[in-house]
Design an enzyme around this catalytic site. Structure first.
Site, PDB file in Angstrom:
ATOM      1  N   ASP A 283     -30.793  10.931 -19.261  1.00  0.00           N
ATOM      2  CA  ASP A 283     -30.933  12.034 -20.210  1.00  0.00           C
ATOM      3  C   ASP A 283     -32.201  11.777 -21.024  1.00  0.00           C
ATOM      4  O   ASP A 283     -32.230  10.921 -21.906  1.00  0.00           O
ATOM      5  CB  ASP A 283     -29.687  12.088 -21.111  1.00  0.00           C
ATOM      6  CG  ASP A 283     -29.767  13.205 -22.151  1.00  0.00           C
ATOM      7  OD1 ASP A 283     -30.891  13.542 -22.572  1.00  0.00           O
ATOM      8  OD2 ASP A 283     -28.712  13.704 -22.559  1.00  0.00           O
TER       9      ASP A 283
ATOM     10  N   HIS B 124     -34.759  13.261 -25.673  1.00  0.00           N
ATOM     11  CA  HIS B 124     -35.630  12.878 -26.792  1.00  0.00           C
ATOM     12  C   HIS B 124     -36.892  12.155 -26.327  1.00  0.00           C
ATOM     13  O   HIS B 124     -37.723  11.772 -27.151  1.00  0.00           O
ATOM     14  CB  HIS B 124     -34.858  12.024 -27.796  1.00  0.00           C
ATOM     15  CG  HIS B 124     -33.752  12.784 -28.446  1.00  0.00           C
ATOM     16  ND1 HIS B 124     -33.924  13.541 -29.580  1.00  0.00           N
ATOM     17  CD2 HIS B 124     -32.463  12.964 -28.066  1.00  0.00           C
ATOM     18  CE1 HIS B 124     -32.784  14.133 -29.896  1.00  0.00           C
ATOM     19  NE2 HIS B 124     -31.879  13.798 -28.989  1.00  0.00           N
TER      20      HIS B 124
ATOM     21  N   LYS C  95     -36.423  20.219 -27.779  1.00  0.00           N
ATOM     22  CA  LYS C  95     -36.806  19.235 -28.796  1.00  0.00           C
ATOM     23  C   LYS C  95     -38.336  19.184 -28.890  1.00  0.00           C
ATOM     24  O   LYS C  95     -38.916  20.087 -29.465  1.00  0.00           O
ATOM     25  CB  LYS C  95     -36.123  17.913 -28.471  1.00  0.00           C
ATOM     26  CG  LYS C  95     -34.599  18.161 -28.329  1.00  0.00           C
ATOM     27  CD  LYS C  95     -33.738  17.002 -28.472  1.00  0.00           C
ATOM     28  CE  LYS C  95     -32.299  17.309 -28.125  1.00  0.00           C
ATOM     29  NZ  LYS C  95     -31.634  18.266 -29.007  1.00  0.00           N
TER      30      LYS C  95
ATOM     31  N   ASN D 110     -35.863  17.984 -34.449  1.00  0.00           N
ATOM     32  CA  ASN D 110     -36.258  17.352 -33.179  1.00  0.00           C
ATOM     33  C   ASN D 110     -37.529  17.985 -32.610  1.00  0.00           C
ATOM     34  O   ASN D 110     -37.894  17.718 -31.468  1.00  0.00           O
ATOM     35  CB  ASN D 110     -35.135  17.488 -32.148  1.00  0.00           C
ATOM     36  CG  ASN D 110     -33.859  16.841 -32.635  1.00  0.00           C
ATOM     37  OD1 ASN D 110     -33.890  15.743 -33.167  1.00  0.00           O
ATOM     38  ND2 ASN D 110     -32.737  17.519 -32.464  1.00  0.00           N
TER      39      ASN D 110
ATOM     40  N   SER E 209     -30.240   9.318 -29.116  1.00  0.00           N
ATOM     41  CA  SER E 209     -30.483  10.403 -30.066  1.00  0.00           C
ATOM     42  C   SER E 209     -30.168  10.055 -31.514  1.00  0.00           C
ATOM     43  O   SER E 209     -30.737  10.649 -32.423  1.00  0.00           O
ATOM     44  CB  SER E 209     -29.680  11.634 -29.664  1.00  0.00           C
ATOM     45  OG  SER E 209     -28.303  11.344 -29.716  1.00  0.00           O
TER      46      SER E 209
ATOM     47  N   HIS F 159     -24.787  10.685 -25.690  1.00  0.00           N
ATOM     48  CA  HIS F 159     -24.591  11.935 -26.438  1.00  0.00           C
ATOM     49  C   HIS F 159     -23.297  12.651 -26.035  1.00  0.00           C
ATOM     50  O   HIS F 159     -22.826  12.526 -24.898  1.00  0.00           O
ATOM     51  CB  HIS F 159     -25.796  12.842 -26.140  1.00  0.00           C
ATOM     52  CG  HIS F 159     -25.854  14.086 -26.963  1.00  0.00           C
ATOM     53  ND1 HIS F 159     -25.493  15.313 -26.475  1.00  0.00           N
ATOM     54  CD2 HIS F 159     -26.243  14.277 -28.243  1.00  0.00           C
ATOM     55  CE1 HIS F 159     -25.674  16.220 -27.417  1.00  0.00           C
ATOM     56  NE2 HIS F 159     -26.128  15.618 -28.502  1.00  0.00           N
TER      57      HIS F 159
ATOM     58  N   GLU G  34     -28.844   7.751 -21.857  1.00  0.00           N
ATOM     59  CA  GLU G  34     -29.969   8.415 -22.516  1.00  0.00           C
ATOM     60  C   GLU G  34     -31.171   7.480 -22.379  1.00  0.00           C
ATOM     61  O   GLU G  34     -30.996   6.265 -22.239  1.00  0.00           O
ATOM     62  CB  GLU G  34     -29.673   8.630 -24.002  1.00  0.00           C
ATOM     63  CG  GLU G  34     -28.583   9.636 -24.261  1.00  0.00           C
ATOM     64  CD  GLU G  34     -28.318   9.856 -25.748  1.00  0.00           C
ATOM     65  OE1 GLU G  34     -29.273   9.894 -26.549  1.00  0.00           O
ATOM     66  OE2 GLU G  34     -27.140   9.986 -26.106  1.00  0.00           O
TER      67      GLU G  34
HETATM   68  C1  LIG Z   1     -29.362  13.113 -25.852  1.00  0.00           C
HETATM   69  C2  LIG Z   1     -29.109  14.572 -25.885  1.00  0.00           C
HETATM   70  N1  LIG Z   1     -28.759  15.196 -24.749  1.00  0.00           N
HETATM   71  C3  LIG Z   1     -28.535  16.528 -24.723  1.00  0.00           C
HETATM   72  C4  LIG Z   1     -28.659  17.289 -25.866  1.00  0.00           C
HETATM   73  C5  LIG Z   1     -28.385  18.746 -25.807  1.00  0.00           C
HETATM   74  O1  LIG Z   1     -29.576  19.463 -25.731  1.00  0.00           O
HETATM   75  P1  LIG Z   1     -29.650  20.971 -26.283  1.00  0.00           P
HETATM   76  O2  LIG Z   1     -29.768  20.889 -27.759  1.00  0.00           O
HETATM   77  O3  LIG Z   1     -30.839  21.527 -25.598  1.00  0.00           O
HETATM   78  O4  LIG Z   1     -28.379  21.633 -25.853  1.00  0.00           O
HETATM   79  C6  LIG Z   1     -29.035  16.682 -27.060  1.00  0.00           C
HETATM   80  C7  LIG Z   1     -29.247  17.499 -28.286  1.00  0.00           C
HETATM   81  O5  LIG Z   1     -28.525  17.680 -29.127  1.00  0.00           O
HETATM   82  C8  LIG Z   1     -29.249  15.301 -27.076  1.00  0.00           C
HETATM   83  O6  LIG Z   1     -29.566  14.667 -28.219  1.00  0.00           O
END
Ligand SMILES: Cc1ncc(COP(=O)(O)O)c(C=O)c1O
Length: 380
Positions: A201, A204, A235, A43, A176, A129, A172
């Site tokens: 969220d 990405h 990411k 990512n 993701s 997610h 999101e």
């Molecule tokens: C959409 C989404 N939100 C939150 C996260 C969590 O972020 P982090 O990897 O910084 O804990 C991820 C990553 O895996 C994600 O894809």
């Protein structure tokens, strides 16, 4: 509990996973098990995880502030760098304030329960997610609705039926595992109609769309009081840590109530310094996002030319679907034989197994061509 039987069952279903650690920095190629592999699993969309300016910023902070943070932010864990990153993040996202969390996961599992109570109805996209799902599970909200993926008619019907005064829509921005983009404009319109708050969220999308500022900038939506932008530095920013950005009262309230902030040791200053440097780097190097966009377009067009059913979305996540986990594992193994690292993504992470291609600015055109040719040969 008989863990051996459970592991055997996972193996039988082709769902057993194991950790594969690399022996080098994260980047275009990675060394796993002694082999150099072209990396399509990261990512790190702008290739900043191994950027020298960012590493130097982290090194300096390590010397100035030491390694461990020693306590939570509300005690003595934070530094002036933490405060600076919050200010920089709020400016980046166009909000009054921002609050750091130790990861994106901690942001979602801390902020969503804090922003909701027993009188709230939550409306969450079915493909959100796991960290959002867990945040919703930890919430005291007594009404929790899952709407069909990106289906605003379904969402509208659910909103119409709810009697709750407090409503929170959670989505999101770039999904993701599917790489498609939520219809933030119409979601925002539904918020206005039903008096709902919108929690986006942007994990990405940060560093990727909207000139790097994420979904609101991409859709030309001015940040408003009912919108909470969550994101992660882990990411495209190549660092670690999460954030929530919103109006002052929301952030002050999160600071008082988000359990993942209060009951966890703060991020080390070195990680925080790296995130600040990454925001600076993106602003000074717009060509990185241009290169990422070119790579995305090249990969998607080549895949389409080879008959793969992918879209022309402007996002770096490209799922190539297969019918079973076994088939997906075979494809991934064939790619590995060609020197390409693109692991299989299987249930329960996703319902339908796939190879999730992640495109980065660090890829060269030849890398993308090699990937698409190898996928085509593997699938024949
Ligand atoms: C959409 C989404 N939100 C939150 C996260 C969590 O972020 P982090 O990897 O910084 O804990 C991820 C990553 O895996 C994600 O894809």
């Amino acid at each position: 509990m008989n863990y051996k039987d459970k592991l055997d069952e996972l193996r039988r279903q082709d769902l057993l996973r194991s950790v594969r650690d690399r022996d080098c920095p994260a980047g275009r190629t990675i060394k796993i098990g002694g082999r150099d592999l072209l990396n399509f699993s990261s990512n790190d969309y702008l290739g900043l995880a191994s950027n020298h300016a960012i590493i130097e910023a982290a090194q300096n902070a390590l010397i100035d502030f030491g390694h461990g943070a020693g306590a939570s932010r509300l005690l003595s864990g934070g530094t002036t760098l933490h405060a600076t990153l919050q200010i920089r993040t709020a400016a980046f996202k166009g909000t009054e304030k921002a609050l750091l969390f130790n990861s994106g996961y901690a942001a979602n599992t801390g902020a969503i329960p804090a922003l909701t109570d027993a009188h709230t109805a939550i409306f969450s996209d079915e493909l959100n997610h796991a960290s959002i799902v867990d945040g919703c599970r930890l919430s005291a909200a007594t009404e929790r609705h899952i709407y069909k993926h990106n289906d605003l008619n379904h969402l509208e019907a659910l909103l119409s039926k709810s009697q709750r005064v407090n409503k929170l829509i959670v989505t999101e921005s770039i999904f993701s595992m599917d790489g498609d983009v939520a219809d933030i404009c119409n979601l925002n319109m539904l918020c206005a109609r039903f008096g709902a708050a919108l929690y986006i969220d942007d994990a990405h999308a940060t560093g990727v769309i909207g000139g790097g500022r994420g979904a609101l900038a991409h859709f030309n939506i001015v940040p408003q009081n009912h919108i909470i932008q969550m994101g992660t530095y882990s990411k495209a920013l190549g660092s670690v840590g999460g954030f929530a950005a919103a109006e002052k009262q929301v952030i002050d309230y999160l600071c008082n109530t988000a359990r993942t902030l209060i009951y966890s040791t703060a991020l080390p200053a070195s990680a925080v310094a790296a995130s600040i440097a990454a925001i600076d780097y993106i602003a000074a190097h717009p060509e990185l996002i241009v290169k990422l966009r070119d790579n995305i377009a090249t990969c998607r067009k080549l895949l389409i030319a080879r008959g793969f059913p992918v879209t022309l979305d402007e996002t770096p996540i490209i799922p190539v679907m297969f019918s079973t986990s076994a088939e997906t594992l075979t494809m991934s193994a064939r790619l590995l034989a060609q020197g390409i690292y693109a692991p299989a993504i299987r249930p329960p992470t996703v319902k339908a197994p796939r190879i999730r291609i992640s495109i980065s600015a660090f890829h060269e055109r030849g890398d993308v061509t090699h990937l698409v040719n190898a996928l085509y040969e593997a699938a024949r």
